[in-house]
Structure formats: C-alpha cells, structure tokens
Design a protein around this motif. Structure first.
Motif, PDB file in Angstrom:
ATOM      1  N   ALA A  30      -1.854  -0.783   6.024  1.00 13.98           N
ATOM      2  CA  ALA A  30      -1.569   0.484   4.988  1.00 13.98           C
ATOM      3  C   ALA A  30      -0.143   0.812   5.566  1.00 13.98           C
ATOM      4  N   ALA A  31       0.073   0.931   6.995  1.00 16.35           N
ATOM      5  CA  ALA A  31       1.614   1.612   7.479  1.00 16.35           C
ATOM      6  C   ALA A  31       2.663   0.752   6.981  1.00 16.35           C
ATOM      7  N   LEU A  32       2.525  -0.666   6.809  1.00 13.54           N
ATOM      8  CA  LEU A  32       3.455  -1.605   6.671  1.00 13.54           C
ATOM      9  C   LEU A  32       3.911  -1.469   5.165  1.00 13.54           C
ATOM     10  N   LEU A  33       2.589  -1.432   4.106  1.00 13.84           N
ATOM     11  CA  LEU A  33       2.997  -1.447   2.915  1.00 13.84           C
ATOM     12  C   LEU A  33       3.708   0.037   2.377  1.00 13.84           C
ATOM     13  N   THR A  34       3.049   1.338   3.082  1.00 14.31           N
ATOM     14  CA  THR A  34       3.654   2.404   3.084  1.00 14.31           C
ATOM     15  C   THR A  34       5.290   2.406   3.294  1.00 14.31           C
ATOM     16  N   ALA A  35       5.627   1.736   4.135  1.00 12.67           N
ATOM     17  CA  ALA A  35       6.853   1.696   4.550  1.00 12.67           C
ATOM     18  C   ALA A  35       7.862   0.984   3.728  1.00 12.67           C
ATOM     19  N   ARG A  89      -1.142   8.707 -13.291  1.00 12.29           N
ATOM     20  CA  ARG A  89      -0.487   8.269 -12.214  1.00 12.29           C
ATOM     21  C   ARG A  89      -0.080   6.657 -12.301  1.00 12.29           C
ATOM     22  N   LYS A  90       0.998   6.272 -11.624  1.00  9.20           N
ATOM     23  CA  LYS A  90       1.311   4.794 -11.692  1.00  9.20           C
ATOM     24  C   LYS A  90       0.957   4.219 -10.396  1.00  9.20           C
ATOM     25  N   VAL A  91       0.271   3.197 -10.572  1.00 10.76           N
ATOM     26  CA  VAL A  91      -0.378   2.349  -9.308  1.00 10.76           C
ATOM     27  C   VAL A  91       0.905   1.362  -9.039  1.00 10.76           C
ATOM     28  N   VAL A  92       1.587   1.182  -7.708  1.00  9.00           N
ATOM     29  CA  VAL A  92       2.199   0.411  -7.345  1.00  9.00           C
ATOM     30  C   VAL A  92       1.726  -0.439  -6.239  1.00  9.00           C
ATOM     31  N   ARG A  93       0.742  -0.176  -5.720  1.00  9.37           N
ATOM     32  CA  ARG A  93      -0.097  -1.090  -4.798  1.00  9.37           C
ATOM     33  C   ARG A  93      -1.531  -0.859  -4.592  1.00  9.37           C
ATOM     34  N   ILE A 143      -5.074  -5.947  -4.569  1.00 10.52           N
ATOM     35  CA  ILE A 143      -5.257  -6.341  -5.923  1.00 10.52           C
ATOM     36  C   ILE A 143      -3.949  -5.832  -6.665  1.00 10.52           C
ATOM     37  N   ASP A 144      -4.014  -6.811  -7.862  1.00  9.23           N
ATOM     38  CA  ASP A 144      -2.869  -6.718  -8.595  1.00  9.23           C
ATOM     39  C   ASP A 144      -2.523  -5.210  -9.390  1.00  9.23           C
ATOM     40  N   LEU A 201      -4.950   3.094  -2.895  1.00  7.60           N
ATOM     41  CA  LEU A 201      -4.083   3.176  -3.969  1.00  7.60           C
ATOM     42  C   LEU A 201      -2.818   3.764  -3.368  1.00  7.60           C
ATOM     43  N   TRP A 202      -1.649   3.040  -3.876  1.00  3.68           N
ATOM     44  CA  TRP A 202      -0.245   3.847  -3.665  1.00  3.68           C
ATOM     45  C   TRP A 202       0.153   3.862  -4.875  1.00  3.68           C
ATOM     46  N   LEU A 203       0.308   5.353  -5.145  1.00  7.10           N
ATOM     47  CA  LEU A 203       0.541   5.906  -6.620  1.00  7.10           C
ATOM     48  C   LEU A 203       1.922   6.484  -6.535  1.00  7.10           C
ATOM     49  N   GLU A 204       2.536   6.585  -7.851  1.00  9.20           N
ATOM     50  CA  GLU A 204       3.581   7.324  -7.940  1.00  9.20           C
ATOM     51  C   GLU A 204       3.259   8.198  -9.369  1.00  9.20           C
TER      52      GLU A 204
END
Length: 223
Positions: free
Chosen positions: A7-12, A68-72, A161-162, A219-222
């Motif tokens: 999670a830390a790496l993806l958030t970075a 929201r938009k899912v980016v990861r 997940i895509d 979920l990583w959201l925008e």
C-alpha cells in the motif's frame, strides 16, 4: 512483501489518489464439480479457489463511493491453507446474486450457486447456463488478471484488480466480483524427484470468520 508495504509503495506512485480500506459486504464460495453445481457455501467461514473447479464471489457496498474514480485496487485475503494463490483472474458479474447461508456444499433454495443465480428460480443469463454466462467476458462482463503478493508474515496475500473492473461496480455496471485461480495444478521437481499436485485446495478466511482475518479491499480513489 507485506500488504502494508504494498500500500505504501502504490500510494507513493499515485500522489493524487486516496487509499481507502473497504470492507466486504458479502462473499460466496461455489463449485463447478458435477455433484456440487447447486451447492451454496455463503455461510462458510472459508473461501476456496481450485483452478476451474471452485471459485468465489465477493462484493462491497458501492453506494458511498459513487462518483469516484478508481486508479488502483487490491483484494486482501488471509491464507488458511498450505497452497498459496498465484496468478488470479477477477471478473465483473453481470447479474445480481444472493449470498445465502449454506455450508458444506448445501443446496439452499433461492440462494446463488454455480448453476443458478437463485437456485430453483432464476438461471444465470436467463437461459439455464451456469455463472460463466455472466462473467469472464460473457453477458456484458469483463475481467483482468494479476499476480498476488507472496504471503506476508501474517499470511496475507494481496490480489491486484484491474481498476476498470472495480469502476464498473461503482458505476452500477456490475454486481460484484468473481475470483478465479488461474494456476490450477502444480508440480515441483528436484532432480529425479517429481511431485504433482492436481488442483490443490487454496483456502482463505471469509467474512464469516472474524474481523481479524476477514477479506477486505483497498481502493485508491480520486474525485
């Protein structure tokens, strides 16, 4: 790699995205084995993957996330067996399903199974087919696959997940997710010593287990 480090790496790498833990609202283990196609394991404390034979359905409540938009995205599973999960497919589900309260491959009327969207009442795809009629590219569904993280020190694995697969759930174009083991049978060889494991059972904790080991999404959201 631990799930926390993942999670830390993806958030970075996604400075505009907001990581969010999302709890599972329902999950269901089903089987394509000929004598188990009407079985419902929605009340089992475990989920099971077994190549093309056994799968599970899983979901979260999308209402708070609409717009929201899912980016990861990733699904986190607590490993409950010897065999870890390798490459995994996650598909949208193009028809509503019913979790049910079954265990031990029980046949539960009006709950979902491999053969029925609602056992004894509503067929998948409306014409008597099995769940593959509304997943894995059929019936308006689509899918992606990825390689999970190795088990961490607490036996958690994270399946990527895509984002489009998750976005479909937020946008009302899917009714959750079907998860499938792409690896199936395994073998190992050490010199002349050959070991073959045909369709090994891969077990994970379900939401019926306990809060500490229940599956969840990140979920990583925008906006």
């Amino acid at each position: 790699m631990s799930c926390g480090l993942l999670a830390a790496l993806l958030t970075a790498t996604l400075p505009g995205a907001e990581p969010l833990r999302v709890e599972v609202s329902r999950d269901l283990w089903i089987s394509s084995f000929h004598s188990e196609q009407e079985a419902n394991n929605g009340g089992s404390p475990k989920l099971k993957l077994k190549g093309t034979q056994e799968f599970f359905l899983i979901d979260f409540d999308p209402a708070p996330l609409k717009g929201r938009k899912v980016v990861r995205a990733a699904l986190h599973l607590h490993l409950e067996s010897q065999y870890v999960i390798g490459r995994t497919t996650v598909s949208t589900i193009a028809q509503e399903w019913v979790e049910g309260k079954g265990a031990g491959y029980a046949k539960i009327p009006r709950a979902s199974s491999f053969r029925w969207a609602r056992t004894g009442e509503v067929a998948w795809g409306g014409d008597g087919k099995d769940i593959t009629a509304v997943t894995l590219g059929l019936g308006g569904s689509f899918w992606g696959f990825g390689d999970p993280t190795p088990p961490d020190e607490n036996r958690w694995q994270a399946i990527p997940i895509d984002p489009a697969v998750v976005q479909a759930r937020l946008d009302g174009r899917s009714h959750g997710f079907m998860v499938m083991d792409d690896v199936g049978s395994e073998y190992s060889r050490d010199g002349d010593d050959f070991k073959y494991a045909p369709f090994p059972n891969r077990f994970f904790a379900s939401k019926e287990s306990n809060r500490k080991s229940a599956p969840y999404f990140t979920l990583w959201l925008e906006d």
